[in-house]
Design a protein around this motif. Structure first.
Motif, mmCIF file in Angstrom:
data_model
loop_
_atom_site.group_PDB
_atom_site.id
_atom_site.type_symbol
_atom_site.label_atom_id
_atom_site.label_comp_id
_atom_site.label_asym_id
_atom_site.label_seq_id
_atom_site.Cartn_x
_atom_site.Cartn_y
_atom_site.Cartn_z
ATOM 1 N N VAL A 210 -32.795 -0.499 -11.798
ATOM 2 C CA VAL A 210 -34.336 -0.396 -11.548
ATOM 3 C C VAL A 210 -35.025 -1.030 -12.317
ATOM 4 O O VAL A 210 -34.882 -0.756 -13.605
ATOM 5 C CB VAL A 210 -34.580 1.140 -11.308
ATOM 6 C CG1 VAL A 210 -36.210 1.132 -11.029
ATOM 7 C CG2 VAL A 210 -33.644 1.870 -10.226
ATOM 8 N N THR B 240 -40.544 -2.047 -10.815
ATOM 9 C CA THR B 240 -40.597 -1.114 -9.587
ATOM 10 C C THR B 240 -41.204 0.351 -10.210
ATOM 11 O O THR B 240 -41.697 0.863 -9.245
ATOM 12 C CB THR B 240 -38.858 -1.127 -9.533
ATOM 13 O OG1 THR B 240 -38.451 -2.444 -9.213
ATOM 14 C CG2 THR B 240 -38.811 -0.343 -7.972
ATOM 15 N N LEU B 241 -40.299 0.760 -11.180
ATOM 16 C CA LEU B 241 -41.021 2.124 -11.476
ATOM 17 C C LEU B 241 -42.528 2.088 -11.553
ATOM 18 O O LEU B 241 -43.136 3.191 -11.265
ATOM 19 C CB LEU B 241 -40.369 2.475 -12.954
ATOM 20 C CG LEU B 241 -38.932 3.078 -13.115
ATOM 21 C CD1 LEU B 241 -38.977 3.373 -14.511
ATOM 22 C CD2 LEU B 241 -38.932 4.246 -12.003
ATOM 23 N N TYR C 129 -44.109 2.277 -8.152
ATOM 24 C CA TYR C 129 -43.818 3.530 -7.592
ATOM 25 C C TYR C 129 -44.821 4.631 -8.245
ATOM 26 O O TYR C 129 -45.388 5.388 -7.510
ATOM 27 C CB TYR C 129 -42.494 4.121 -7.927
ATOM 28 C CG TYR C 129 -42.134 5.180 -7.449
ATOM 29 C CD1 TYR C 129 -41.828 5.811 -6.163
ATOM 30 C CD2 TYR C 129 -41.855 6.620 -8.343
ATOM 31 C CE1 TYR C 129 -41.434 6.942 -5.591
ATOM 32 C CE2 TYR C 129 -41.755 7.857 -7.871
ATOM 33 C CZ TYR C 129 -41.288 8.074 -6.368
ATOM 34 O OH TYR C 129 -41.382 9.181 -5.944
ATOM 35 N N TYR C 130 -44.897 4.933 -9.549
ATOM 36 C CA TYR C 130 -45.900 5.808 -10.307
ATOM 37 C C TYR C 130 -47.161 5.481 -10.255
ATOM 38 O O TYR C 130 -47.941 6.343 -10.408
ATOM 39 C CB TYR C 130 -45.259 6.067 -11.732
ATOM 40 C CG TYR C 130 -43.919 6.770 -11.616
ATOM 41 C CD1 TYR C 130 -44.119 8.046 -11.299
ATOM 42 C CD2 TYR C 130 -42.937 6.275 -12.191
ATOM 43 C CE1 TYR C 130 -42.929 8.937 -11.273
ATOM 44 C CE2 TYR C 130 -41.609 6.861 -11.988
ATOM 45 C CZ TYR C 130 -41.592 8.250 -11.548
ATOM 46 O OH TYR C 130 -40.514 8.933 -11.751
ATOM 47 N N LYS D 247 -48.357 5.245 -7.278
ATOM 48 C CA LYS D 247 -48.836 5.904 -6.124
ATOM 49 C C LYS D 247 -48.242 7.302 -6.039
ATOM 50 O O LYS D 247 -48.640 8.106 -5.233
ATOM 51 C CB LYS D 247 -48.216 5.151 -4.718
ATOM 52 C CG LYS D 247 -48.621 3.771 -4.603
ATOM 53 C CD LYS D 247 -48.163 3.392 -2.886
ATOM 54 C CE LYS D 247 -48.286 1.874 -3.077
ATOM 55 N NZ LYS D 247 -47.011 1.117 -3.515
ATOM 56 N N ASN D 248 -47.171 7.599 -6.902
ATOM 57 C CA ASN D 248 -46.519 8.965 -6.667
ATOM 58 C C ASN D 248 -46.710 9.552 -8.252
ATOM 59 O O ASN D 248 -46.855 8.860 -9.312
ATOM 60 C CB ASN D 248 -45.303 8.812 -6.390
ATOM 61 C CG ASN D 248 -44.906 8.239 -5.037
ATOM 62 O OD1 ASN D 248 -45.131 8.721 -4.116
ATOM 63 N ND2 ASN D 248 -44.693 7.041 -5.190
ATOM 64 N N CYS E 45 -44.914 12.339 -11.073
ATOM 65 C CA CYS E 45 -43.611 12.765 -11.683
ATOM 66 C C CYS E 45 -43.427 14.211 -11.621
ATOM 67 O O CYS E 45 -44.207 14.853 -12.358
ATOM 68 C CB CYS E 45 -43.162 11.908 -12.908
ATOM 69 S SG CYS E 45 -41.549 12.115 -13.314
ATOM 70 N N GLN F 205 -38.396 9.356 -15.797
ATOM 71 C CA GLN F 205 -38.853 9.034 -14.752
ATOM 72 C C GLN F 205 -38.048 8.190 -13.846
ATOM 73 O O GLN F 205 -38.318 8.160 -12.452
ATOM 74 C CB GLN F 205 -40.075 7.588 -15.228
ATOM 75 C CG GLN F 205 -41.392 8.302 -15.885
ATOM 76 C CD GLN F 205 -42.279 7.205 -16.088
ATOM 77 O OE1 GLN F 205 -41.960 5.910 -15.860
ATOM 78 N NE2 GLN F 205 -43.319 7.371 -16.901
ATOM 79 N N TYR G 171 -37.593 9.054 -9.807
ATOM 80 C CA TYR G 171 -37.602 8.099 -8.972
ATOM 81 C C TYR G 171 -36.255 8.122 -7.972
ATOM 82 O O TYR G 171 -36.460 7.835 -6.628
ATOM 83 C CB TYR G 171 -37.855 6.712 -9.653
ATOM 84 C CG TYR G 171 -37.415 5.490 -8.677
ATOM 85 C CD1 TYR G 171 -38.697 4.913 -7.995
ATOM 86 C CD2 TYR G 171 -36.096 4.751 -8.758
ATOM 87 C CE1 TYR G 171 -38.560 3.674 -7.069
ATOM 88 C CE2 TYR G 171 -36.113 3.700 -7.957
ATOM 89 C CZ TYR G 171 -37.172 3.218 -6.858
ATOM 90 O OH TYR G 171 -37.054 1.981 -6.461
ATOM 91 N N ASN H 283 -36.348 10.871 -5.253
ATOM 92 C CA ASN H 283 -37.220 10.775 -4.138
ATOM 93 C C ASN H 283 -37.654 9.385 -3.547
ATOM 94 O O ASN H 283 -38.354 9.126 -2.855
ATOM 95 C CB ASN H 283 -38.629 11.263 -4.934
ATOM 96 C CG ASN H 283 -38.728 12.361 -5.492
ATOM 97 O OD1 ASN H 283 -38.432 13.375 -4.879
ATOM 98 N ND2 ASN H 283 -38.872 12.747 -6.729
ATOM 99 N N THR H 284 -36.445 8.410 -3.705
ATOM 100 C CA THR H 284 -36.564 7.025 -2.999
ATOM 101 C C THR H 284 -35.172 7.077 -2.162
ATOM 102 O O THR H 284 -34.129 7.733 -2.567
ATOM 103 C CB THR H 284 -36.745 6.005 -3.961
ATOM 104 O OG1 THR H 284 -35.685 6.091 -4.832
ATOM 105 C CG2 THR H 284 -38.248 6.136 -4.459
#
Ligand SMILES: Nc1ncnc2c1ncn2[C@@H]1O[C@H](COP(=O)(O)OP(=O)(O)O)[C@@H](O)[C@H]1O
Ligand SMILES: [Mg+2]
Lengths: 366, 137
Positions: free
Chosen positions: B101, B105-106, B109-110, B112-113, B115, B129, B133, B136-137
């Motif tokens: 990853v 990408t991380l 993701y973070y 919008k989301n 941890c 993290q 990830y 939850n993906t």
């Protein structure tokens, strides 16, 4: 073959084999009869362990478990056969070094090799413990570890006769009743065996392989002072009970192992590893084989390889092969180094602990 | 589900193993494996031991996913060569496919989301993290 006391059906069977030249019987097997021989087609050595079946033909659990677990550090099984309605045997390779106790008793095991053997035991054990197997061995001891000395030291977990599966929601099963010196505190106090109980037994093996005093064949040597006096004064039929009570006490109190009996190069860090593995409280031991292996890995990478030969402590740098030894000259302890083992030069002076520390930290490339 | 997130930082692998159970709670399974490091990457036996030690850790956990944080192989910010050796040994694990990853990408993701796991130590940040990830993906 001194197998006169063996069931005649087995004796006849082993003498009638064409494919295997069976040439040795071992009286070491506690439950089953053990024979060894050479397979003619493959020209390799094998072991035959005979066992009894019940009236319904059941009793293959040990062979079936060995078949189920395929792992580099678990004794491989070649075949199992029924020879009579009550008798079967299973076939495995014969390990040239025999059991680990034999190797400890007859060879010099360096600290690096000893630690590596224990890591291998733990790697094999992890295979039993892991999901979905969730099995505990319950009888780990030097006699149940087999060693092959053909190339390097290959290590195998064996004797699956006591293995039990943990229930899906329970973390313990009843303890096995074998070999009282390896019994865990929780087996004595609550007849329980957990994953951490296997860890405890491997801790004892680590202690033994590093040279700790563990007089298995003469356990009365554990008695000291007034306990020894008391023991000596008892009638022979009282002695056993007294001794086993006394040893149980030592185990419960966590005083069975005498870490001072280990060679001097087993430093405090390594002693802490033994101590952690064998704590009285299972919750304070390593919680998994992986944790135990990691502690050994972290230890091993910062020390030299060590052994005692002829009462002299030797060290070796594994990477470059530089040699060290600790000798007494003119009443003082000194450490010498050598590239080839013939010409020795003085390097450090001091007490034994500081010499060992200096050698461990010494970078021979500089 | 059980997962392991790994960040390799020069000579050490920082691991975070976690399980999200049926009730949605997170259980930290990392134990003593917060970090595993080597001393000398030219010592063969040490590298072999590194491999078997970390694989035993994986085997003990039986994770559904394992991921390593991707690092730059080229350029001014390229990671140390040793770290790629360790990465290769981790990749040799056969029971699950090791995923990669990227930091981008991380990051995306973070944005919008959140941890749901808080690390015990700062240095575990990235590994945590990554693990979150994976869950939850
Ligand atoms: N495959 C083998 N190779 C070499 N020695 C073996 C082998 N299998 C068993 N032994 C020897 O026989 C002893 C007893 O075998 P084991 O499987 O532990 O049986 P038991 O259940 O009777 O204890 C071992 O401690 C070891 O010395
Ligand atoms: Mg046995």
């Amino acid at each position: 073959m001194k197998d006169d006391a063996v069931n005649p059906i087995i004796r006849k069977f082993v003498r009638n084999q064409n494919d295997i030249d069976i040439d040795r019987y071992s009286s070491k097997g506690g439950f089953g009869e053990l024979y060894f021989g050479k397979r003619n087609v493959f020209d390799d050595r094998v072991a035959l362990k005979f066992y009894e079946l019940d009236a319904h033909g059941n009793g293959h659990e040990e062979a079936q478990l060995l078949k189920q677990i395929n792992h580099e550090n678990v004794l491989p099984i070649i075949d199992a056969r029924v020879i009579d309605d009550k008798i079967a045997y299973y076939l495995t390779p014969e390990m040239s070094g025999g059991d680990l106790q034999n190797v400890i008793d007859n060879y010099i095991i360096t600290s690096y090799v000893g630690i590596t053997v224990v890591q291998k035991i733990l790697t094999g054990l992890n295979e039993l413990h892991k999901e979905p197997n969730r099995m505990v061995h319950r009888d780990l001891k030097t006699f149940n570890i087999l060693v092959d000395l053909q190339d390097g030291v290959k290590t195998y977990l064996a004797d699956f006769g006591t293995i039990k599966k943990l229930g899906s929601s329970s973390s313990s099963v009843t303890a096995s009743q074998f070999t009282f010196l390896y019994r865990t505190p929780e087996a004595i106090t609550s007849n329980q065996h957990l994953i951490e109980s296997d860890i405890y037994q491997v801790g004892i093996i680590l202690y033994q392989i590093l040279g700790g005093n563990f007089p298995m064949n003469s356990p009365y040597q554990w008695l000291k002072g007034r306990h020894k006096k008391k023991y000596d004064s008892l009638d022979f039929w009282q002695k056993d009970a007294y001794l086993s009570n006394y040893l149980n006490e030592l185990i419960i109190k966590g005083r069975l192992l005498d870490l001072n009996s280990l060679p001097k190069y087993v430093d405090n860090k390594l002693k802490t590893i033994i101590r952690t593995a064998t704590r009285q409280d299972p919750n304070r031991r390593y919680q998994s084989c992986a944790d135990f292996i990691k502690a050994l890995f972290d230890y091993q990478k910062v020390v030299k390889d060590w052994w005692v030969d002829n009462n002299i402590v030797h060290g070796k740098c594994l990477k470059r092969g530089c040699l060290y030894r600790i000798v007494s000259k003119g009443g003082k302890l000194i450490a010498e180094t050598s590239k080839n083992g013939t010409i020795w030069r003085k390097k450090f002076e001091g007490d034994i602990h500081s010499l060992i520390k200096q050698i461990n930290e010494h970078n021979c490339a500089k | 589900m059980k997962v392991i997130g790994i960040e390799i930082d020069n000579k050490r692998a920082i691991c975070y193993a976690v399980e999200k159970d049926n009730h949605g709670s997170y259980i930290n399974l990392t134990g003593k494996f917060k970090s595993l490091s080597i001393k000398d990457d030219y010592e063969n036996s040490e590298l072999r031991n590194f491999q078997s030690t970390i694989h035993t850790f994986f085997e003990g956990i039986v994770p559904q996913r394992i991921a390593v944080l991707k690092r730059q192989t080229k350029g001014r910010f390229a990671s140390s060569a040793v770290s790629f050796k360790l990465e290769g040994l981790i990749q040799c694990y056969e029971d699950v496919e090791v995923e990669f990853v990227s930091p981008q990408t991380l990051k995306a993701y973070y944005k919008k989301n959140g941890c749901s796991i808080s690390p015990q130590h700062n240095y575990q940040d990235k590994a945590v993290q990554l693990a979150n990830y994976l869950l939850n993906t």
